[in-house]
Scaffold this motif. Structure first.
Motif, mmCIF file in Angstrom:
data_model
loop_
_atom_site.group_PDB
_atom_site.id
_atom_site.type_symbol
_atom_site.label_atom_id
_atom_site.label_comp_id
_atom_site.label_asym_id
_atom_site.label_seq_id
_atom_site.Cartn_x
_atom_site.Cartn_y
_atom_site.Cartn_z
ATOM 1 N N ASP A 1 2.741 -66.563 21.149
ATOM 2 C CA ASP A 1 2.359 -67.449 22.256
ATOM 3 C C ASP A 1 1.667 -68.706 21.722
ATOM 4 O OD1 ASP A 1 3.379 -65.541 23.918
ATOM 5 O OD2 ASP A 1 1.461 -64.906 24.769
ATOM 6 N N GLY A 16 2.684 -66.786 28.310
ATOM 7 C CA GLY A 16 2.117 -65.460 28.123
ATOM 8 C C GLY A 16 0.894 -65.238 28.988
ATOM 9 N N SER A 32 6.719 -66.937 30.510
ATOM 10 C CA SER A 32 6.123 -68.262 30.654
ATOM 11 C C SER A 32 6.500 -68.801 32.023
ATOM 12 C CB SER A 32 6.632 -69.218 29.574
ATOM 13 O OG SER A 32 6.086 -68.895 28.314
ATOM 14 N N THR A 78 9.099 -65.940 27.264
ATOM 15 C CA THR A 78 8.387 -66.992 26.533
ATOM 16 C C THR A 78 9.327 -67.795 25.634
ATOM 17 O OG1 THR A 78 7.786 -65.324 24.867
ATOM 18 C CG2 THR A 78 6.137 -65.852 26.545
#
Length: 331
Positions: free
Chosen positions: A68, A272, A284, A306
């Motif tokens: 992340d 995240g 995300s 993500t």
């Protein structure tokens, strides 16, 4: 800040992982056109990036994948909203040019459009009825004990709510109450109305008050539409992750709070656990406010893994939110 070489390698790893969803090895990165160093040097730099928390190695013999923190660096320093191609731009323009009818239907269709363009789940939070001026109100009898209050808003939205009436409330009484309520609310927003001035007729006042209370409860609700939820299911291999994400998307309050909080913090991308919703830790969210007459009345966004294509998601969300705002403003 990372130096130029680490930055280039991190960017290359992220772009490759977004495209393939497979751990990325040093040999592959060394072969990239903008990486002018050996595999050994790339391997060393990737090891540094891992120790600094930008990459992680899922297995000893595997390549690296972004964390992340790596995605955040990529979004903040290495990307800008991309430009939609002409065909997509034309598709968005044609969609909103042809959008007519009830606002709810347009918002629902907008969520489907956004999902189709990004291949992620899309969320559209429309303006609350309490924030939109009322054009007219009518009370319509359904039976001897029930009536419906129909409100037409300035943006074309039509909402209705049922109220109880007395068996002695005849059509004349309903018509009088309807006219009085409409006159008291016309041009106002529900969020600013607490009462309608009384008349000399107790029955009319009772119906007027019942109609107002029904509309106030109606106006406080959020309009939330999601599209492309199946795309999220396809993006994850782990069944438990899919189940958790889908269950969370079904909870309207959580979705509205999530989007509102991100926009409220002035963010366009939450990665995240940055968004604070544990069941969506593998996701995300890219959002943009819907602005009408200078006022933030809603939001649009996409939710996906993500490893989503951030430049494309940012560009699409930005264009759709802008076009939706213009369309609502036009009514």
């Amino acid at each position: 800040m990372l130096d130029d070489r680490k930055t280039a390698i991190l960017s290359a790893v992220i772009q490759e992982y977004i495209a393939t969803a497979q751990p990325v090895g040093s040999t592959h990165i060394a072969a990239a056109r903008n990486i002018q160093v050996s595999s050994a040097t790339v391997r060393s730099e990737m090891s540094h990036l891992e120790s600094e928390g930008f990459l992680v190695q899922p297995h000893t013999s595997a390549g690296r994948v972004p964390t992340d923190k790596g995605y955040r660096y990529y979004v903040d320093h290495l990307t800008t909203p991309g430009r939609l191609d002409k065909a997509t731009t034309r598709q968005v323009g044609d969609f909103f040019s042809a959008a007519h009818g009830r606002l709810e239907e347009m918002l629902h269709q907008t969520s489907n459009l956004l999902a189709e363009l990004t291949n992620n789940a899309a969320v559209v939070v429309g303006p609350k009825a309490e924030a939109i001026p009322i054009r007219r109100v009518q009370i319509v009898s359904l039976s001897s004990t029930m009536a419906t209050v129909v409100a037409v808003f300035a943006n074309g939205t039509v909402e209705n709510v049922s109220i109880e009436i007395d068996e002695l409330d005849d059509d004349v009484c309903l018509a009088t109450a309807s006219a009085h309520l409409s006159a008291g609310l016309s041009g106002s927003v529900l969020g600013a109305v607490t009462q309608v001035s009384p008349t000399s007729d107790a029955s009319v006042d009772r119906l007027t008050q019942a109609g107002l209370q029904g509309l106030l409860q109606l106006g406080a609700g959020d309009q939330v539409f999601t599209g492309g939820v199946s795309a999220v299911a396809d993006a994850f291999d782990a069944v438990e992750v899919v189940r958790s994400v889908l269950h969370t998307l079904e909870q309207q309050f959580v979705v509205v709070s999530l989007v509102s909080d991100i926009v409220g913090r002035g963010m366009s991308v939450a990665i995240g656990l940055e968004h604070g919703v544990e069941p969506l830790s593998a996701c995300s969210v890219v959002v943009a406010p819907v602005v009408v007459d200078g006022e933030h009345l809603g939001s649009v966004g996409v939710l996906g893994p993500t490893r989503m294509n951030y430049p494309q998601a940012l560009a699409t969300v930005e264009v759709v939110s802008e076009q939706l705002g213009h369309r609502i403003e036009e009514g």
